[in-house]
Design a protein around this motif. Structure first.
Motif, short mmCIF file in Angstrom:
data_model
loop_
_atom_site.label_atom_id
_atom_site.label_comp_id
_atom_site.label_asym_id
_atom_site.label_seq_id
_atom_site.Cartn_x
_atom_site.Cartn_y
_atom_site.Cartn_z
N ALA A 125 114.48 83.47 46.32
CA ALA A 125 113.60 83.65 45.16
C ALA A 125 112.21 83.08 45.45
CB ALA A 125 114.20 82.96 43.93
N VAL A 126 112.17 81.94 46.17
CA VAL A 126 110.88 81.32 46.48
C VAL A 126 110.09 82.21 47.44
CG1 VAL A 126 109.76 79.32 47.56
CG2 VAL A 126 111.77 78.99 46.10
N ALA A 127 110.76 82.70 48.48
CA ALA A 127 110.08 83.55 49.46
C ALA A 127 109.60 84.84 48.80
CB ALA A 127 111.02 83.86 50.63
N GLN A 128 110.45 85.42 47.93
CA GLN A 128 110.05 86.63 47.21
C GLN A 128 108.86 86.35 46.31
OE1 GLN A 128 113.74 87.71 45.30
NE2 GLN A 128 114.00 89.47 46.67
N GLY A 129 108.87 85.17 45.71
CA GLY A 129 107.75 84.78 44.84
C GLY A 129 106.44 84.75 45.62
N GLY A 184 100.14 84.16 53.15
CA GLY A 184 100.93 83.39 52.19
C GLY A 184 101.60 82.23 52.90
N ILE A 185 101.50 81.03 52.31
CA ILE A 185 102.06 79.84 52.96
C ILE A 185 102.97 79.11 51.98
CG2 ILE A 185 101.52 77.59 53.99
CD1 ILE A 185 98.71 78.73 54.62
N ALA A 214 115.88 76.75 55.52
CA ALA A 214 116.33 77.82 54.62
C ALA A 214 115.17 78.76 54.29
CB ALA A 214 116.91 77.22 53.34
N LEU A 215 114.00 78.17 54.03
CA LEU A 215 112.84 78.99 53.67
C LEU A 215 112.38 79.84 54.86
CD1 LEU A 215 110.77 76.42 51.58
CD2 LEU A 215 111.80 78.53 50.72
N GLU A 216 112.40 79.22 56.05
CA GLU A 216 111.96 79.96 57.24
C GLU A 216 112.81 81.21 57.45
OE1 GLU A 216 111.78 76.90 60.19
OE2 GLU A 216 109.59 76.70 59.97
N SER A 253 109.13 89.27 56.17
CA SER A 253 107.80 89.43 56.77
C SER A 253 107.48 90.88 57.15
CB SER A 253 107.62 88.49 57.96
OG SER A 253 108.72 88.65 58.83
N GLY A 254 108.50 91.68 57.50
CA GLY A 254 108.20 93.07 57.85
C GLY A 254 107.83 93.94 56.66
N SER A 255 108.30 93.55 55.47
CA SER A 255 108.19 94.44 54.32
C SER A 255 106.93 94.23 53.48
CB SER A 255 109.42 94.26 53.42
OG SER A 255 109.55 92.91 53.06
N VAL A 256 106.11 93.24 53.86
CA VAL A 256 104.88 93.02 53.09
C VAL A 256 103.67 93.00 54.01
CG1 VAL A 256 105.91 91.78 51.15
CG2 VAL A 256 105.26 90.54 53.22
N ASP A 257 102.50 93.27 53.40
CA ASP A 257 101.26 93.32 54.17
C ASP A 257 100.82 91.92 54.59
OD1 ASP A 257 101.24 96.01 53.77
OD2 ASP A 257 99.99 95.91 51.97
N ALA A 258 100.97 90.97 53.67
CA ALA A 258 100.47 89.62 53.94
C ALA A 258 101.29 88.94 55.02
CB ALA A 258 100.51 88.79 52.66
N LYS A 259 100.62 88.06 55.78
CA LYS A 259 101.31 87.25 56.78
C LYS A 259 101.91 86.04 56.06
CE LYS A 259 100.28 84.67 61.02
NZ LYS A 259 99.93 83.29 60.60
N LEU A 260 103.24 85.93 56.08
CA LEU A 260 103.90 84.84 55.35
C LEU A 260 104.40 83.79 56.34
CD1 LEU A 260 106.07 86.90 52.81
CD2 LEU A 260 103.67 86.22 52.62
N GLU A 261 104.29 82.53 55.95
CA GLU A 261 104.78 81.46 56.83
C GLU A 261 105.15 80.21 56.05
OE1 GLU A 261 101.48 80.13 59.41
OE2 GLU A 261 100.16 81.14 58.00
#
Lengths: 370, 448
Positions: free
Chosen positions: B181-185, B198-199, B212-214, B221-229
């Protein structure tokens, strides 16, 4: 059941009444003002002990009497002013000890008492007590004594580490005050030896130039072997160790000591290069006189030095500069006390104009980049 | 010391609850729903005494743009609408609902589209309707933060999982138990803001949550435009303060008087982000949250998932009650910024991240001594202010001088008071000065 509920509710109300309501934070560090004072005592302990060892029981008496006087004067003032007693905060005792360490080991009982009185009453209490004074109290006391009783204040005992004391003097424990304040040469009188005195390295330097102190080695002065001077000036090394301890314990920051001693070193090195016969090198200036105790223990007094790190550097440079001006060209052989007191007067001004940039005080159009 | 200037290391005591899985508490028999659980205008009561309400039903409508609706958190009957004790210390108009024990929900309206396909205006609308506010404690209405002025762009969205406040582990458990839920948020907010990056920022003392978050961020990460980390931060208080967090992660200083959007950043709490996902996908309003109940005066410290409006007393009871010696201090929030309570009858509100109960042993009552100008407050201040100087101005009512030296920049983290050897209530003085300055400004506005 209902009764139990009633009782429980009563208990809960009782508990609620006891709740302390205060504004956050609700947690605090363990550091207290008293603890800071005691840390400084600990840092001064090695220098104090070697002072006693070098100059004998008499040195311990000078220290004890000065500390006791400082405590007594503060207690008397607070009682007379009908204010709460503050001798327990440790600051008066510390002022007493710092003053004693700046006194000649041969100081008379009244020198100790007058010095402590001036330090505590004129140096601190008249301003409103701890935290309010403009000038370093211990130095205020010392400089008063130096100006009012120059003979007493420049009579320097020869320490036992010099190897110049006659056998009979070693362990001599009685106090035989030399009432006239005359400088006694070595030797044994019919009543036994009272004291044996000699000029300090800085005294010789001031009077005769660097060529007069070629027999003073850096290592002797650094370690504190055979160097005479104030009680607490014996060993530069032990003072340095105490200062490093205070820095390590985060009681002081090293901004003032480093800029103070650094400035002295630069000026000493330049003048020594110009005329080595006249001016001593930095290695001698830094380990003699009040340089170490001044830089680490006097100039770093919180109350009378700037509060911002940047301001502390300015303050330290000023202290170093004034010290060297007085040592090299002034009427007194030593200038640390005067330099610090003069810089104390500039502290409010430094605080006002020299401080770091506050977080977020950036131009708005830079996108937060500095 | 850390990743920003200043800061302190208080006693963390997170071990009391860090390892305890969140336990869901039954809905209370009586829920107290204050109309003011957020920054901004209070909500307007929209039910009457005697009304039957269902869980999730709006009982207070947003009182303006910077406001938020509040919802019933149990089903039952409106017993009374009156002023009740509130964690802020004031009494606040509250709707008191007597539960029927059914927990009968309103019909939720799940969105048929995938989370990342929902039209942006609908996402924002759903977040507003769900009554979502900043759950880290600041309780700023989330929909407002998602609608910056047109001239501001956001390039980086930061989810704040630092949880630098000692004792609290609510965010830690949330990140560990609901990492998806956090990562989706994060992905959702980055998409709404059009951010390239997104960080999720977490302090290093939560390695299990970081792991867990990683894993979840990797899946997305493949499904969104933004770079998430996920970024790991040093443990130092107040690492989670917005401006310090942005500085630590991006090296950007939010200008004095400005907002994160002035440096193209946006910060939301991790719990807020998870609630946003539920609001967007399920249409689920904010009716519950995780609360850490902890301290040395509560018998069995724990992490509880509770309905908003549950009296604090019930949380304490669920944790074995007070120790025999009794509580000396009851705090809503953590030890550095929490509010001391005079009664345990106050309800849990949206911003209640923890209930800290301290025994006499940990409650200090000493008279402040004179300032010895040691400079500890300056060293600790994460805003690089001079708290000692601010106090001098405060004591002499020199408000203009206090403002000149940055009183309004104070983030009230409490580091100065924490470290003061003379026990001077520094931050408390600064709070007073800030109130006075704002009052003067309001007066000036009226006059002109």
């Amino acid at each position: 059941m209902a009764e139990k509920e009633q009782a429980d509710r009563g208990k809960a109300q009782e508990a609620a009444r006891a709740l302390v309501v205060s504004s956050s934070p609700h947690d605090f560090s363990k550091r207290t003002t008293q603890q800071i004072m005691w840390e400084v005592f600990v840092a001064l302990l090695p220098a104090t002990l070697i002072g006693v060892w070098s100059f004998g029981f008499r040195a311990a008496l000078v220290m004890g009497l000065t500390v006791a006087s400082a405590l007594g004067f503060e207690a008397l003032w607070q009682a007379a002013a009908r204010r709460p007693q503050t001798v327990g905060d440790g600051s008066a005792a510390l002022t007493g000890l710092l003053l004693a360490l700046n006194l000649p080991p041969s100081s008379s009982w009244w020198i100790c008492m007058v010095g402590a009185g001036v330090a505590i009453l004129l140096g601190k209490m008249v301003f409103g007590g701890l935290g309010q004074n403009v000038f370093n109290p211990a130095l205020t006391g010392r400089v008063f004594l130096l100006i009012a009783f120059p003979a007493e204040m420049t009579t320097w005992l020869v320490p036992r580490t010099s190897g110049k004391l006659p056998e009979t003097f070693l362990g001599h424990g009685t106090i035989a005050w030399d009432g006239s304040g005359n400088v006694l040469a070595g030797g044994v009188s019919s009543q036994g030896v009272d004291m044996i005195t000699a000029a300090t390295p800085l005294g010789l330097l001031s009077e005769k130039g660097a060529s007069a102190i070629t027999d003073v080695s850096f290592w002797d002065a650094f370690l504190g072997m055979g160097i005479n001077g104030s009680l607490g000036e014996v060993s530069a090394m032990l003072l340095l160790a105490g200062g490093v301890y205070l820095g390590f314990r985060r009681i002081i920051t090293l901004h003032i000591p480093l800029s103070f001693l650094g400035t002295m070193a630069v000026i000493a090195t330049i003048t020594n290069l110009i005329d080595p016969n006249m001016y001593a090198p930095a290695s001698i200036h830094l380990v003699t006189g009040g340089a170490m105790i001044g830089a680490f223990f006097m100039a770093t007094d919180y109350v009378t030095s700037p509060i911002h790190p940047a301001g502390r550097i300015v303050f330290g440079i000023g202290c170093g500069l004034l010290t060297m001006v007085i040592r090299l060209w002034g009427g007194y052989p030593e200038g640390v006390s005067f330099a610090i007191l003069l810089m104390n007067a500039t502290t409010p001004l430094i605080d006002r104009y020299v401080h770091g940039r506050k977080f977020g005080f950036v131009a708005k159009d830079t996108g937060g980049k500095k | 010391m850390g990743s920003f200037p200043g800061g302190v290391h208080p006693r963390y005591e997170k071990d009391l609850t860090a390892g305890k899985a969140t336990r869901t508490l039954d809905p209370p028999a009586e829920a107290v729903i204050p109309m003011s659980q957020h920054i901004g205008a209070p909500a307007k009561v929209c039910v009457e005494k005697g009304d039957e309400v269902r869980t999730g039903q709006v009982v207070g409508e947003a009182g303006g743009f910077v406001s938020s609706p509040v919802h019933a958190t149990v089903s039952g009957k409106v017993k009374v609408i009156e002023d009740r004790p509130h964690p802020s210390g004031k009494d606040v108009l509250s709707v008191v609902i007597e539960s029927d024990g059914e927990d009968a929900w309103v019909d939720l309206d799940p969105h048929e589209a995938d989370l990342l396909e929902i039209p942006l205006n609908e996402v924002k609308e759903r977040i507003l309707e769900a009554g979502i506010v900043g759950l880290g404690g600041a309780t700023f209405p989330s929909h407002v933060k998602l609608s910056p002025p047109a001239d501001k762009t956001i390039d980086t969205v930061i989810l704040n999982g630092a949880e630098c406040e000692p004792y609290l582990t609510a965010d830690h458990r949330l990140m560990l138990e609901q990492p998806r839920a956090v990562a989706q948020g994060l992905a959702l907010i980055a998409r709404v803001m059009g951010a390239a990056r997104g960080i999720i920022a977490v302090e290093a003392n939560k390695p299990d949550a970081i792991q867990a978050l990683e894993a979840e961020v990797g899946k997305l990460s493949g499904s969104v435009d933004a770079k998430l980390e996920v970024k790991v931060l040093p443990v130092v208080y107040p690492q989670g303060a917005e401006k310090q967090l942005i500085y630590a992660l991006l090296g950007r200083e939010v200008p004095s008087g400005g907002l994160p959007m002035d440096v193209s950043a946006l910060v939301h709490n991790v719990g807020t982000a998870a609630s946003m996902v539920r609001a967007a996908c399920e249409g689920r309003p904010l009716v519950e949250r995780i609360v850490t109940v902890t301290g040395d005066a509560v018998k069995e410290p724990d992490n509880l998932s509770v309905r908003i409006g549950t009296p604090v007393r019930e949380l304490i009871e669920a944790c074995g009650g007070y120790v025999d010696d009794g509580p000396a201090k009851l705090i809503a929030g953590g030890p550095m910024m929490g509010f001391a309570q005079h009664t345990d009858e106050v309800p849990v509100i949206k911003g209640t991240s923890g209930i800290l109960v301290l025994s006499k042993r940990l409650v200090r009552r000493v008279e402040p001594g004179p300032c010895i100008r040691c400079g500890e407050c300056i060293r600790h201040c994460p805003m690089k202010l001079n708290p000692a100087e601010l106090v001098l101005y405060a004591e002499h009512d020199l408000f203009a001088d206090a403002e000149r030296v940055g009183a309004l920049d104070c983030i009230e983290c409490g580091c100065c008071s924490w470290g003061c050897p003379a026990s001077i209530p520094l931050v408390q003085h600064v709070r007073k000065v800030k109130v006075e300055i704002m009052a003067e400004r309001a007066k000036d506005r009226k006059a002109s």
